[in-house]
Design a protein around this motif. Structure first.
Motif, PDB file in Angstrom:
ATOM      1  N   PHE A  35       0.814  -1.217   0.000  1.00 19.56           N
ATOM      2  CA  PHE A  35       0.000   0.000   0.000  1.00 19.56           C
ATOM      3  C   PHE A  35       0.848   1.269   0.000  1.00 19.56           C
ATOM      4  O   PHE A  35       0.406   2.306  -0.510  1.00 19.56           O
ATOM      5  N   ALA A  36       2.053   1.213   0.562  1.00 20.78           N
ATOM      6  CA  ALA A  36       2.944   2.372   0.488  1.00 20.78           C
ATOM      7  C   ALA A  36       3.345   2.637  -0.959  1.00 20.78           C
ATOM      8  O   ALA A  36       3.384   3.787  -1.411  1.00 20.78           O
ATOM      9  N   ALA A  37       3.624   1.570  -1.717  1.00 13.38           N
ATOM     10  CA  ALA A  37       3.939   1.736  -3.141  1.00 13.38           C
ATOM     11  C   ALA A  37       2.748   2.342  -3.876  1.00 13.38           C
ATOM     12  O   ALA A  37       2.912   3.229  -4.739  1.00 13.38           O
ATOM     13  N   VAL A  38       1.532   1.904  -3.534  1.00 13.22           N
ATOM     14  CA  VAL A  38       0.326   2.470  -4.151  1.00 13.22           C
ATOM     15  C   VAL A  38       0.208   3.955  -3.831  1.00 13.22           C
ATOM     16  O   VAL A  38      -0.187   4.763  -4.685  1.00 13.22           O
ATOM     17  N   PHE A  39       0.557   4.345  -2.601  1.00 16.11           N
ATOM     18  CA  PHE A  39       0.504   5.758  -2.221  1.00 16.11           C
ATOM     19  C   PHE A  39       1.396   6.606  -3.115  1.00 16.11           C
ATOM     20  O   PHE A  39       0.991   7.654  -3.620  1.00 16.11           O
ATOM     21  N   PHE A  40       2.623   6.167  -3.331  1.00 17.24           N
ATOM     22  CA  PHE A  40       3.544   6.960  -4.133  1.00 17.24           C
ATOM     23  C   PHE A  40       3.096   7.020  -5.595  1.00 17.24           C
ATOM     24  O   PHE A  40       3.245   8.059  -6.243  1.00 17.24           O
ATOM     25  N   VAL A  41       2.536   5.930  -6.106  1.00 15.96           N
ATOM     26  CA  VAL A  41       2.008   5.944  -7.470  1.00 15.96           C
ATOM     27  C   VAL A  41       0.814   6.895  -7.567  1.00 15.96           C
ATOM     28  O   VAL A  41       0.699   7.687  -8.507  1.00 15.96           O
TER      29      VAL A  41
END
Length: 409
Positions: free
Chosen positions: A270-276
């Motif tokens: 979910f952190a990767a999704v946040f940055f995307v």
């Protein structure tokens, strides 16, 4: 049916791309965060191939990503350590405010945006990104460094300061009177104080109530409690990220260790999704007109953040390389800066593109300064360099110590 299929295709493509970008970044030896952001920028509004069907889900996932990043940070430290950090590092928090909020306020006044916009832009340049920095600390294996509690102490002071700053800014933007702003501020401070009191006085009881030998039950209870508290905190004008951090602080012992191991994969996803999502929500055509002022502001406040971290580490008795690592780690701005800019665009529309360009610059530069500030400083002072990502247990590095999770034992 068509919308569901399109959403699944887009989500699958996003997650697959994240995995490939993460592998590429690993082979190149740097944090994947800049690649995640650039990918989001390429496929967001005004990008090469805009994604639409999965936008709402991605936005929700981004919120969960920030919450999980701060929860996992909170699990690393106990409530007593938090209070000790606040007591010992408040001078560093004051220096942080002066060095990093003033440039934003001055820039807004020079651009002729007025005093309310100056207060907003001061917040944009003041607050480091806890989410980005948490990811960088994990990527560089620095959670066991001696300077990491100093970095987290500065971040905690900033996050808690948001409980005071955001209600004041909201009142200024709405043109509310002193009475309305004061009530909102008192509610925010009361919420933070109540959670801290429960964590300090009854943390063991909370941990005992949450504890379970069944990993599935532990995951569901901790995740559900975190989202519930984060939502209530947001409703009470306190940041959801602060609420999640305080939940992590309240949990201790085996519960904290078990929850950390179970939630780490979810956090990474979910952190990767946040940055995307941050990149997806930015229109590239808005950036060029404000790129020069954003670049100047980014350079100035990157240097002031490095100075802040160096000063805070020096006050804490950290020697040599640890001071520079602390400074370089604090450079990134992110989620709070975007939230502040989003609130202020109704008063000054130009603050939105400027803040977006500014944050994009520093969220890309931040992981790089975290890695290279110390080696560059050593080279300039002609001192032998220790590897920036050395093993935390390596006794050869005088600036490292054991991971902070021992505080929950």
């Amino acid at each position: 049916m068509h919308n569901t299929a399109a959403m699944l295709i887009e989500l699958g493509a996003i997650i697959l791309a994240l995995g490939l970008l993460g592998r590429l970044a690993g082979r190149m030896g740097f944090s994947p965060i800049p690649l995640y952001l650039l990918a989001g920028l390429a496929f967001g509004h005004g990008g090469i191939l805009p994604l639409q069907a999965s936008e709402e889900f991605t936005a929700t996932g981004a919120e969960i990503g920030v919450i999980l990043l701060l929860l996992l940070l909170g699990l690393e430290y106990s409530a007593s350590e938090l209070v000790t950090n606040l007591k010992t590092q408040y001078p560093s928090g004051a220096v942080d405010f002066v060095l990093n909020a003033v440039p934003g306020a001055v820039a807004a006044l020079i651009l002729g945006w007025g005093p309310v916009a100056a207060v907003a832009l001061a917040g944009v340049t003041w607050i480091s990104s806890s989410g980005v920095i948490a990811k960088v600390l994990g990527d560089l294996r620095r959670l066991g460094n001696r300077e990491t509690p100093v970095v987290l102490g500065v971040l905690v002071i900033e996050d808690l300061a948001m409980a005071v700053y955001l209600p004041i800014l909201t009142a200024l933007l709405a043109g509310a009177g002193l009475a309305g702003g004061s009530v909102t501020l008192l509610i925010s401070l009361g919420t933070v104080g109540a959670v801290l009191y429960l964590a300090l006085r009854h943390g063991r009881l909370i941990s005992r109530a949450v504890s379970s030998d069944n990993s599935e039950m532990l995951l569901l209870v901790v995740l559900g409690l975190t989202l519930l508290v984060a939502g209530l905190a947001q409703e009470l004008q306190v940041s959801a990220a602060v609420g999640a951090f305080l939940v992590g602080i309240a949990l201790s012992g085996e519960v904290a260790e078990g929850a950390s191991s179970l939630l780490t994969p979810l956090r990474d996803l979910f952190a990767a999704v946040f940055f995307v999502f941050f990149g997806l929500s930015t229109d590239p055509s808005d950036i060029p007109p404000v790129l020069l002022p954003a670049l100047l502001l980014a350079v100035v406040t990157a240097l002031t953040k490095i100075a802040t971290g160096w000063y805070a580490a020096r006050r804490a008795g950290i020697r040599g390389a640890g001071r520079w690592r602390a400074g370089g780690t604090l450079v990134a701005r992110g989620e709070f800066s975007i939230v502040i800019a989003g609130l202020a665009v109704g008063v000054e529309p130009r603050i939105g593109p400027l803040a977006t360009a500014y944050v994009l610059l520093l969220v890309v530069i931040g992981p790089l300064t975290a890695r290279w500030t110390e080696p560059l400083a050593r080279r300039l002072t002609r001192r032998p360099a220790a590897h920036p990502a050395a093993d935390p247990a390596d006794p050869a590095d005088e600036d490292r110590t054991e991971p902070a999770t021992h505080a929950h034992a």
